[in-house]
Design a protein around this motif. Structure first.
Motif, PDB file in Angstrom:
ATOM      1  N   UNK A 158      42.370  42.293  32.671  1.00 47.18           N
ATOM      2  CA  UNK A 158      41.488  42.803  33.716  1.00 47.18           C
ATOM      3  C   UNK A 158      40.032  42.501  33.385  1.00 47.18           C
ATOM      4  N   UNK A 159      39.659  42.810  32.143  1.00 49.33           N
ATOM      5  CA  UNK A 159      38.266  42.589  31.750  1.00 49.33           C
ATOM      6  C   UNK A 159      37.934  41.103  31.819  1.00 49.33           C
ATOM      7  N   UNK A 160      38.884  40.259  31.381  1.00 47.46           N
ATOM      8  CA  UNK A 160      38.661  38.821  31.410  1.00 47.46           C
ATOM      9  C   UNK A 160      38.441  38.319  32.826  1.00 47.46           C
ATOM     10  N   UNK A 161      39.309  38.780  33.714  1.00 51.91           N
ATOM     11  CA  UNK A 161      39.246  38.358  35.113  1.00 51.91           C
ATOM     12  C   UNK A 161      37.914  38.775  35.740  1.00 51.91           C
ATOM     13  N   UNK A 162      37.605  40.058  35.576  1.00 51.75           N
ATOM     14  CA  UNK A 162      36.362  40.574  36.154  1.00 51.75           C
ATOM     15  C   UNK A 162      35.162  39.854  35.550  1.00 51.75           C
ATOM     16  N   UNK A 163      35.193  39.735  34.217  1.00 46.36           N
ATOM     17  CA  UNK A 163      34.077  39.101  33.526  1.00 46.36           C
ATOM     18  C   UNK A 163      33.880  37.676  33.998  1.00 46.36           C
ATOM     19  N   UNK A 164      34.970  36.944  34.112  1.00 51.08           N
ATOM     20  CA  UNK A 164      34.893  35.540  34.518  1.00 51.08           C
ATOM     21  C   UNK A 164      34.288  35.407  35.911  1.00 51.08           C
TER      22      UNK A 164
ATOM     23  N   UNK B  18      28.649  28.939  46.098  1.00 48.60           N
ATOM     24  CA  UNK B  18      28.638  29.982  47.125  1.00 48.60           C
ATOM     25  C   UNK B  18      29.926  30.802  47.026  1.00 48.60           C
ATOM     26  N   UNK B  19      31.055  30.098  46.873  1.00 47.42           N
ATOM     27  CA  UNK B  19      32.325  30.810  46.744  1.00 47.42           C
ATOM     28  C   UNK B  19      32.304  31.720  45.531  1.00 47.42           C
ATOM     29  N   UNK B  20      31.765  31.210  44.421  1.00 46.36           N
ATOM     30  CA  UNK B  20      31.718  32.028  43.206  1.00 46.36           C
ATOM     31  C   UNK B  20      30.819  33.242  43.415  1.00 46.36           C
ATOM     32  N   UNK B  21      29.658  33.011  44.035  1.00 44.06           N
ATOM     33  CA  UNK B  21      28.730  34.115  44.272  1.00 44.06           C
ATOM     34  C   UNK B  21      29.336  35.153  45.196  1.00 44.06           C
ATOM     35  N   UNK B  22      29.966  34.655  46.276  1.00 37.65           N
ATOM     36  CA  UNK B  22      30.558  35.573  47.243  1.00 37.65           C
ATOM     37  C   UNK B  22      31.693  36.367  46.598  1.00 37.65           C
ATOM     38  N   UNK B  23      32.490  35.692  45.734  1.00 38.51           N
ATOM     39  CA  UNK B  23      33.578  36.396  45.046  1.00 38.51           C
ATOM     40  C   UNK B  23      33.027  37.507  44.178  1.00 38.51           C
ATOM     41  N   UNK B  24      31.933  37.207  43.468  1.00 43.06           N
ATOM     42  CA  UNK B  24      31.347  38.225  42.610  1.00 43.06           C
ATOM     43  C   UNK B  24      30.875  39.406  43.444  1.00 43.06           C
TER      44      UNK B  24
END
Lengths: 252, 295
Positions: free
Chosen positions: B25-31, B261-267
């Motif tokens: 979980x931490x890895x996923x969220x962190x990534x 943009x996809x990465x930013x929006x996902x975050x």
């Protein structure tokens, strides 16, 4: 014949297939305390709960027989349960004040039944708390949570709450069994005070308590009343052997 | 093997499994957050997306997601509360009640893409509501409603029986008992559950592809007349939500910075869901203290 304030005639209670109360008839005289005693599972609480039709709230419970109060049989389908429950107050084993302030716990019922005037409500709250011998302990914190009170205080608050809607009868289901000895003594004292105005039916496990507070005692066993008489008689010279065995601690 | 050794091994395995879950979980969220956080700026959060140029934002999508959530909750909260109260307080135990409960359970575990297609056929086409926020809200209602019903039912069942009986014994009606005694006690659990369910709605994409649509008209954020076509508040306009935008930009985005943009929006999406979750806990505890008057 003396007028009875509450009369139960031939009450049977079924939970699904199981018959928990097998034909019980009892008269409760006005301004007297009647104790219901008997071993666990003998049906005394079930019987008590049918007197104000609280068993209606249990899905598979079925109560037959007649319960008369004020010349009306309340165990009939057409009866307004809401109105009838106002006439019969109830106090539970575990103190169950509403999650509201001390003041609200008492004012809640009367307000619902039409008293909106603040002065009148204030008066009722004070009066009920005084009757429950709780006024001096709570008058400075009426608007604090009732849950902050001690167990014994909570139970007296519950009693005050039940008399706020002016019932004729008060049913008590082991009202002191969850309390410490000092609180128990206070609740018992309160019961003796209240019987001047109300008819009280009390279920208790504690034989000494039954002997101390009640005028009459009914001994329940296996869903039936074995013996019903003046309390002194039951505890000194019972007619039935089963009663004698139970009160002298040979079973139960 | 002695009982003591078995106990040690079991304890070790349980610790290891728990640790694994936390690490994943931490890895996923962190990534996700690490990759996206650099791209998040005020401009990114507020400006409109660009089709072929770089520097597009997610403003309308973010707004659409929040607005759709509000619309969905406006539909599901009254219905869910009503049905939950019925199931907990009025329905008699029996075959009918069991059937209703089963249907509610099945409904909540429906694959969301199926609900999306159902929405396209029935809500969008048959009812003629078109690709719109309202269609999207109705589709989301299909799996949000069962959750609301269950949350309400369980919260009411969690109210101690003596509380309910105390109120009935004072001669209060069933309805008054529910509204004045039971609901105040149940409210913290209902609110917490609702917010958690809202988090799921917020991240939903599949059910919205064919109902709320994959495009957003040019919105005029100075026009707050809900009946106007260019107003953001118009519930009958098509609306691409944040989750749908992520999917679209990843599969057919033409802008050169599409992946950022996809990465930013996902975050942003993940952070919002986290905010919902922690907010729900905090708010539930706050309400619990307030309603039970425990200080």
């Amino acid at each position: 014949m003396e007028t009875q304030s509450l009369t139960a005639k031939n009450i049977h209670v079924h939970y699904g297939e199981k018959e928990a109360i097998k034909g019980v008839s009892l008269d409760f005289a006005p301004r007297e305390v009647t104790a219901l005693i008997g071993p666990s599972g003998c049906g005394k609480s079930t019987f008590l709960r049918s007197l104000n039709r609280m068993n209606d709230t249990i899905d598979n419970a079925r109560v037959t027989g007649e319960i008369w109060i004020d010349g009306e049989n309340i165990n009939e389908p057409g009866v307004d349960v809401v109105l009838l429950r106002q006439k019969i107050g109830m106090v539970w084993q575990r103190p169950n004040p509403f999650h509201k302030s001390i003041y609200e716990n008492i004012a809640f019922g009367p307000r619902y039944h039409g008293i909106k005037n603040k002065k009148q409500l204030d008066h009722i709250v004070e009066d009920c708390l005084r009757k429950a011998a709780l006024w001096d302990e709570t008058k400075d914190r009426l608007h604090n949570s009732a849950l902050a009170l001690s167990g014994g205080q909570q139970q007296r608050l519950c009693i005050a709450r039940s008399i706020a809607v002016k019932p004729k009868v008060i049913l008590m289901d082991e009202p002191a069994s969850a309390l410490d000895p000092v609180s128990t003594a206070k609740v018992e004292e309160l019961i003796s005070e209240l019987k001047q105005d109300y008819t009280i039916v009390i279920v208790t496990h504690n034989m000494h308590q039954a002997a101390r507070v009640s005028d009459k005692t009914a001994f329940f066993y296996m869903g039936k009343v074995v013996e019903y008489d003046r309390t002194e008689k039951i505890f000194t010279n019972p007619s039935e052997k089963a009663t004698d065995d139970y009160i002298s601690g040979r079973f139960g | 093997m002695s009982a003591k050794t078995a106990d040690r091994i079991a304890t070790g395995v349980i610790y290891a499994v728990s640790a694994l879950i936390v690490v994943i979980l931490a890895g996923l969220l962190g990534y996700i957050i690490f990759r996206g956080i650099g791209h998040i700026s005020w401009h990114f959060l507020t400006s409109a997306p660009q089709t072929i140029k770089a520097g597009g934002g997610i403003g309308p999508q973010l707004f659409n997601s929040l607005f759709l959530l509000v619309l969905t909750l406006i539909i599901t909260i009254p219905l869910g509360l009503g049905a939950g109260i019925y199931m907990s307080e009025y329905a008699k135990a029996g075959r009918l009640t069991d059937t209703i409960r089963l249907i509610v359970e099945v409904l909540s575990s429906f694959p969301s893409i199926v609900i999306g297609l159902f929405g396209l056929l029935v809500i969008v086409n048959l009812f003629g509501l078109g690709f719109s926020l309202f269609s999207g809200a109705l589709a989301l209602t299909v799996f949000n409603l069962p959750l609301m019903v269950r949350i309400t039912e369980q919260a009411l069942r969690g109210v101690p029986r003596e509380q309910k009986e105390a109120s009935l014994a004072l001669g209060l009606s069933r309805w008054k008992t529910i509204t004045s005694v039971m609901l105040p006690i149940a409210t913290p659990a209902i609110v917490t559950g609702t917010i958690l369910a809202a988090g799921r709605v917020f991240g939903e994409a599949a059910a919205l592809l064919f109902t709320a649509g994959m495009s957003s008209p040019r919105l005029d954020f100075t026009n707050w007349n809900p009946l106007d076509e260019r107003s953001p508040l118009n519930p009958f306009r098509p609306a691409e939500t944040l989750a749908v935008h992520i999917w679209k930009i990843n599969s057919e985005g033409l802008a050169p910075d599409a992946s950022q943009i996809a990465a930013g929006a996902s975050a942003v999406l993940i952070i919002m869901v986290l905010v919902f979750n922690f907010g729900a806990r905090w708010f539930g505890r706050y309400l619990h203290r307030k309603f039970t008057a425990t200080k």
